[in-house]
Design an enzyme around this catalytic site. Structure first.
Site, short mmCIF file in Angstrom:
data_model
loop_
_atom_site.label_atom_id
_atom_site.label_comp_id
_atom_site.label_asym_id
_atom_site.label_seq_id
_atom_site.Cartn_x
_atom_site.Cartn_y
_atom_site.Cartn_z
N ARG A 36 -45.89 12.44 -3.40
CA ARG A 36 -44.99 11.83 -4.39
C ARG A 36 -45.74 11.36 -5.63
O ARG A 36 -45.14 11.24 -6.71
CB ARG A 36 -44.16 10.72 -3.74
CG ARG A 36 -43.13 11.30 -2.76
CD ARG A 36 -42.43 10.22 -1.98
NE ARG A 36 -43.32 9.47 -1.11
CZ ARG A 36 -43.67 9.83 0.12
NH1 ARG A 36 -43.19 10.95 0.63
NH2 ARG A 36 -44.48 9.09 0.84
N GLU A 73 -54.42 4.71 11.21
CA GLU A 73 -54.19 3.85 12.37
C GLU A 73 -54.85 4.47 13.61
O GLU A 73 -55.53 3.81 14.38
CB GLU A 73 -52.68 3.74 12.57
CG GLU A 73 -52.28 2.50 13.32
CD GLU A 73 -50.77 2.40 13.41
OE1 GLU A 73 -50.06 3.08 12.63
OE2 GLU A 73 -50.31 1.66 14.29
P1 AMP Z 1 -51.65 3.54 2.73
O1 AMP Z 1 -52.86 4.42 2.75
O2 AMP Z 1 -51.44 2.78 4.01
O3 AMP Z 1 -51.65 2.63 1.52
O4 AMP Z 1 -50.37 4.47 2.62
C1 AMP Z 1 -49.99 4.99 1.38
C2 AMP Z 1 -49.43 6.37 1.49
O5 AMP Z 1 -48.50 6.50 2.56
C3 AMP Z 1 -48.69 6.70 0.21
O6 AMP Z 1 -48.94 8.04 -0.16
C4 AMP Z 1 -47.22 6.46 0.57
O7 AMP Z 1 -46.40 7.41 -0.04
C5 AMP Z 1 -47.16 6.56 2.09
N1 AMP Z 1 -46.43 5.44 2.70
C6 AMP Z 1 -46.96 4.46 3.49
N2 AMP Z 1 -46.04 3.60 3.91
C7 AMP Z 1 -44.86 4.00 3.38
C8 AMP Z 1 -43.51 3.51 3.41
N3 AMP Z 1 -43.16 2.41 4.10
N4 AMP Z 1 -42.57 4.18 2.70
C9 AMP Z 1 -42.89 5.29 2.00
N5 AMP Z 1 -44.13 5.81 1.93
C10 AMP Z 1 -45.11 5.18 2.60
#
Ligand code: AMP
Length: 183
Positions: free
Chosen positions: A67, A104
């Site tokens: 996205r 995770e």
């Molecule tokens: P992180 O590495 O944990 O910050 O996760 C970020 C990535 O995961 C981004 O590319 C987001 O699009 C996706 N992502 C993580 N959690 C969500 C959520 N609750 N809703 C939508 N996309 C998420």
């Protein structure tokens, strides 16, 4: 730089759909497709991002799969600059540079083309994604861009799930700007 009003932020937040238990139980997925297909919301968001970044003198926008591609490419054409995709491992066809990061359970890896920034020295790069959660993906992306000696001017997110404190992972790498904050 023009800030969004509370009403404008509330409108943008209300344009994003919550999908509970996707992709797994307990996660509330922030679905930005309902912002993208709402011309008033998408235009308001892109007008705001253009206004914020038009005087940053950026050379490139790097968008995180997938996205981040949508918002990043749209902003790049508004600013008249190039766009660089940061992709999951194995998707880019030419020689790549990569960075691993912890999930995770296990690891993931992201890549960019070695010549993605067209050999411009210390190119000023804006990193963009739709959402920051734990910050692991954005941290890896910022490290990746720095690995090839480019300057990550700022990391921009449409949504910051603040309670997960993801921006702390970026603290020593770049500045963070989030259009909307939750929690
Ligand atoms: P992180 O590495 O944990 O910050 O996760 C970020 C990535 O995961 C981004 O590319 C987001 O699009 C996706 N992502 C993580 N959690 C969500 C959520 N609750 N809703 C939508 N996309 C998420």
């Amino acid at each position: 730089m023009k800030e969004l009003t509370k009403e404008q932020k509330d409108f943008l937040l209300s344009s994003i759909r919550d999908v509970p238990d996707f992709p797994k139980p307990g996660i509330i997925f922030k679905d930005v497709t309902t912002l993208l297909n709402n011309k008033k919301a998408f235009t308001l968001l892109m007008d705001h991002l253009e206004e914020r970044y038009k005087n940053y003198d950026l050379d490139f926008i790097a968008g995180i799969e997938s996205r981040g591609f949508i918002f990043g490419a749209a902003l790049a054409t508004r600013l008249g600059i190039g766009f660089v995709p940061v992709r999951k491992k194995g998707k880019l066809p030419y020689t790549t540079v990569s960075e691993k990061y912890a999930l995770e359970y296990g690891f993931d890896e992201i890549e960019i083309h070695i010549d993605a920034f067209r050999e411009i020295k210390d190119a000023k790069v804006l990193l963009i994604d739709d959402l920051i959660a734990t910050g692991g993906t954005a941290e890896a992306a910022a490290k990746l861009i720095k690995k090839i000696h480019e300057d990550v001017v700022e990391a921009c997110f449409i949504i910051n799930l603040k309670f997960l404190k993801g921006e702390e992972k970026l603290k020593n790498l770049t500045k963070v700007y989030s259009v909307l904050e939750i929690g």
